[in-house]
Design an enzyme around this catalytic site. Structure first.
Site, mmCIF file in Angstrom:
data_model
loop_
_atom_site.group_PDB
_atom_site.id
_atom_site.type_symbol
_atom_site.label_atom_id
_atom_site.label_comp_id
_atom_site.label_asym_id
_atom_site.label_seq_id
_atom_site.Cartn_x
_atom_site.Cartn_y
_atom_site.Cartn_z
ATOM 1 N N CYS A 131 -22.477 41.572 -78.476
ATOM 2 C CA CYS A 131 -22.614 41.676 -79.986
ATOM 3 C C CYS A 131 -22.632 40.283 -80.726
ATOM 4 C CB CYS A 131 -20.968 42.018 -80.363
ATOM 5 S SG CYS A 131 -20.769 42.179 -82.296
ATOM 6 N N CYS A 134 -20.790 39.146 -83.598
ATOM 7 C CA CYS A 134 -19.162 38.776 -83.398
ATOM 8 C C CYS A 134 -19.236 37.474 -82.676
ATOM 9 C CB CYS A 134 -18.552 39.854 -82.734
ATOM 10 S SG CYS A 134 -18.955 41.401 -82.750
ATOM 11 N N ASP A 135 -20.116 37.137 -81.658
ATOM 12 C CA ASP A 135 -19.923 36.079 -80.709
ATOM 13 C C ASP A 135 -20.910 34.827 -80.895
ATOM 14 O OD1 ASP A 135 -17.918 37.350 -79.543
ATOM 15 O OD2 ASP A 135 -19.113 38.244 -78.293
#
Ligand code: NAP
Length: 303
Positions: A131, A134-135
């Site tokens: 992701c 997200c990261d």
């Protein structure tokens, strides 16, 4: 007893909820996440949903959820652990209670497919991610690789190119399958290096990812690339375990259902990315939700 229970709060499930509410069906939506949107929550930008160009994935999910709730559907944040598809009364067991309905729309979506390279599991969370939104921030100023050639890989590469100093976009073929508009942006981006006809053979490191071994198929040679992270975007696997043995599934696990979303079991519908189909987009998922409800309405009127 509900008229319809919808499992999944992504574009398919929420579109179904909107249509069911407007058809005056007593509707329950079950989505384990407190927010709506499903996979689009991981998209920084959705630029092909009509009327809302460049909308953020999170924002679009919220808009869908607010629309459905504004029409009065009931929504619970519970995890479905069992579904009983057989018979006239469909049963859905969650971690909290059991619900019954005359019809069921299964729109639980899909998860990330694994690349299958050595090191992928070992370094999950230590440089390997599925992701980018997200990261990605953890890799500010660093060098990363993205694996894949679909919409998600192209979107991830573009997103990461904003925060990382360099992005290798590694694809196993010489042509991308993602949208042409994304391909153009990827090719024009100075921070993205395209590495075509190439597969990741191994992800290596110590306590963190440090490098990948890639095999260039045309040159028939292996090369080491120093990277701090690997973002894997090689497709999706449908969440259909709960339907195993109850409705017909294709070999790859997607639910066999036509445009009306009817599965092999009467009264059970599959909508969105779980359905075996050629084109998976937010707009086609939303269309599935509408089509499933239209079919249920037709059957309820007859019966
Ligand atoms: P996808 O379209 O299935 O693409 C997966 C990519 O990964 C393909 O390029 C494939 O290569 C490659 N791949 C698969 N297995 C591999 C392996 N073992 N090793 C190396 N490469 C591998 O998947 P996606 O990009 O995750 O997208 C999923 C679905 O969501 C798609 O239908 C996509 O169109 C849709 N989507 C829609 C939107 C939107 O509506 N805005 C946004 C994002 C995604 P090949 O090309 O060689 O098969």
């Amino acid at each position: 007893m509900f008229d319809v229970i919808i499992i999944g709060g992504g574009p398919a499930g929420l579109s179904a909820a909107i249509y069911a509410a407007r058809a005056c069906m007593d509707t329950l939506l079950i989505e384990k996440q407190p927010v709506g949107g499903g996979q689009i929550l991981n998209s920084t930008e959705v630029d092909n949903y009509p009327g809302i160009p460049g909308v953020g994935g999170f924002e679009l999910g919220q808009k869908f959820m607010d629309h459905a709730k504004g029409l009065g559907i009931r929504q619970v944040s519970e995890e479905v652990i069992e579904i009983k598809c057989r018979g006239d009364v469909k049963k859905v067991v969650t971690d909290k209670q059991e619900y019954e309905a005359k019809a069921l729309i299964y729109a639980a979506g899909a998860g990330h497919k694994k690349l299958g390279a050595p090191g992928e599991e070992k370094f999950a969370g230590m440089g390997v991610s599925y992701c980018a939104t997200c990261d990605g921030a953890f890799f500010r100023g660093k060098t990363v690789a993205v694996a894949g050639g679909g919409d998600v890989a192209l979107e991830d590469a573009l997103f990461l190119a904003k925060v990382c100093s360099k992005v290798y976009l590694i694809h196993r073929r010489d042509a991308f399958r993602g949208a042409k508009a994304l391909q153009k942006r990827v090719k024009e981006n100075e921070n993205i290096e395209l590495v075509m006809d190439t597969v990741i053979e191994e992800i290596c490191g110590d306590s963190q990812v440090r490098e990948i071994l890639v095999y260039h198929k045309k040159e028939e040679k292996t090369e080491k690339l120093a990277v701090d992270g690997v973002f894997i975007a090689v497709g999706i696997v449908p969440y259909t375990d709960l339907l195993q043995g109850q409705v017909k599934l294709a070999d790859d696990g997607f639910v066999v259902a036509g445009e009306n979303c009817r599965t092999s079991e009467e009264g059970v519908y599959a909508a969105g990315d779980v359905r075996a189909k050629a084109f998976r987009q937010v707009v086609t998922a939303a269309a599935d939700g509408a089509n499933a409800v239209a079919d249920i309405e037709k059957i309820m009127e007859k019966g």
